[in-house]
Design a protein around this motif. Structure first.
Motif, PDB file in Angstrom:
ATOM      1  N   ALA A   8      -0.153   1.625  36.362  1.00  0.00           N
ATOM      2  CA  ALA A   8       0.519   0.351  37.486  1.00  0.00           C
ATOM      3  C   ALA A   8       0.167  -0.907  36.968  1.00  0.00           C
ATOM      4  O   ALA A   8      -1.023  -1.216  36.517  1.00  0.00           O
ATOM      5  CB  ALA A   8      -0.295   0.907  38.970  1.00  0.00           C
ATOM      6  N   ASP A  10       1.013  -5.116  36.973  1.00  0.00           N
ATOM      7  CA  ASP A  10       1.316  -6.333  37.672  1.00  0.00           C
ATOM      8  C   ASP A  10       1.254  -7.554  36.805  1.00  0.00           C
ATOM      9  O   ASP A  10       1.130  -7.483  35.750  1.00  0.00           O
ATOM     10  CB  ASP A  10       0.399  -6.489  38.946  1.00  0.00           C
ATOM     11  N   VAL A  38       5.415  -2.840  40.747  1.00  0.00           N
ATOM     12  CA  VAL A  38       5.911  -2.702  42.218  1.00  0.00           C
ATOM     13  C   VAL A  38       6.029  -4.078  42.767  1.00  0.00           C
ATOM     14  O   VAL A  38       5.022  -4.898  42.488  1.00  0.00           O
ATOM     15  CB  VAL A  38       5.009  -1.932  43.150  1.00  0.00           C
ATOM     16  N   SER A  40       6.580  -7.061  45.368  1.00  0.00           N
ATOM     17  CA  SER A  40       6.230  -7.058  47.122  1.00  0.00           C
ATOM     18  C   SER A  40       6.903  -8.353  47.175  1.00  0.00           C
ATOM     19  O   SER A  40       6.231  -9.600  46.704  1.00  0.00           O
ATOM     20  CB  SER A  40       5.013  -6.868  47.364  1.00  0.00           C
ATOM     21  N   GLN A 101      10.524   0.378  38.150  1.00  0.00           N
ATOM     22  CA  GLN A 101      10.351  -1.068  39.030  1.00  0.00           C
ATOM     23  C   GLN A 101      10.803  -0.567  40.370  1.00  0.00           C
ATOM     24  O   GLN A 101      11.827  -0.064  40.695  1.00  0.00           O
ATOM     25  CB  GLN A 101      11.121  -2.188  38.574  1.00  0.00           C
ATOM     26  N   ASN A 102       9.832  -0.573  41.445  1.00  0.00           N
ATOM     27  CA  ASN A 102       9.978  -0.267  42.692  1.00  0.00           C
ATOM     28  C   ASN A 102       9.646  -1.738  43.516  1.00  0.00           C
ATOM     29  O   ASN A 102       9.106  -2.647  43.063  1.00  0.00           O
ATOM     30  CB  ASN A 102       9.335   0.657  43.187  1.00  0.00           C
ATOM     31  N   PRO A 106       2.759  -1.947  47.239  1.00  0.00           N
ATOM     32  CA  PRO A 106       2.301  -1.289  45.906  1.00  0.00           C
ATOM     33  C   PRO A 106       1.409  -0.036  45.899  1.00  0.00           C
ATOM     34  O   PRO A 106       1.503   0.770  45.321  1.00  0.00           O
ATOM     35  CB  PRO A 106       1.401  -2.537  45.137  1.00  0.00           C
ATOM     36  N   ILE A 109       3.360   3.000  47.018  1.00  0.00           N
ATOM     37  CA  ILE A 109       4.400   3.265  46.035  1.00  0.00           C
ATOM     38  C   ILE A 109       3.632   3.900  45.019  1.00  0.00           C
ATOM     39  O   ILE A 109       4.130   4.898  44.325  1.00  0.00           O
ATOM     40  CB  ILE A 109       5.069   2.129  45.812  1.00  0.00           C
TER      41      ILE A 109
END
Length: 177
Positions: A8, A10, A38, A40, A101-102, A106, A109
């Motif tokens: 994961a 960021d 992720v 947000s 990518q969602n 976070p 997910i």
């Protein structure tokens, strides 16, 4: 044995360290790597989350809605390009890699993707938030540690020493030689 590693990532300072650890682990175990980011709407610093429902909350923002949507689309595209670049880095090092990518929360997910992709381990960064900061801002890594369906490998980010925190509570950069 590790076959699938979910990392994961960021846009934090420790991101490269987290990614490098995941790639090293994948190389050592000959595992596949899923690079997950992720987005947000509440975490992104330069995208106003009010664009989601501006006519309900602030009718005067309806005219500016397209600006926010354009910024959001640019952000998504930039992050996809970044993920593609990370994926290419891993591939060049001999790691079978893919990315996703969602959009959403976070913590949840990351756990959902890990379970659905059947990851053997999640590699995630930890910023070291404590006390009020953790309470107000949350801790993605803490949630993942307690809710993931697989093992979790946390990569510790830089935690400021008590000496580095001034009377204002702000972190000051102190060079240690």
């Amino acid at each position: 044995m590790l076959n699938k590693i979910l990392v994961a990532v960021d846009n934090s300072e420790s991101n490269q360290q987290v990614f490098d650890e995941a790639v090293s682990l994948a190389r050592l175990t000959n595992a596949s790597l899923m690079i997950l980011h992720v987005l947000s709407t509440l975490d992104e610093q330069y995208v106003d989350p009010l664009f989601l429902q501006p006519t309900i909350l602030y009718p005067q923002l309806q005219r500016n809605n397209s600006t926010y949507l354009n910024d959001w689309e640019k952000l998504k595209e930039n992050r996809l390009n970044w993920l593609n670049w990370l994926c290419q880095q891993a591939t060049q090092l001999g790691v079978k890699a893919e990315f996703s990518q969602n959009i959403g929360e976070p913590s949840r997910i990351i756990c959902d993707i890990a379970q659905n992709w059947e990851a053997d381990v999640i590699v995630i960064g930890r910023r070291g938030r404590r006390g009020l900061s953790e309470l107000l801002m949350g801790s993605v890594s803490n949630y993942v540690l307690h809710h993931a369906s697989c093992s979790v490998f946390t990569v510790q980010g830089i935690i400021p020493d008590a000496k580095e925190i001034g009377q204002t509570g702000k972190v000051e950069i102190i060079s240690k030689v």
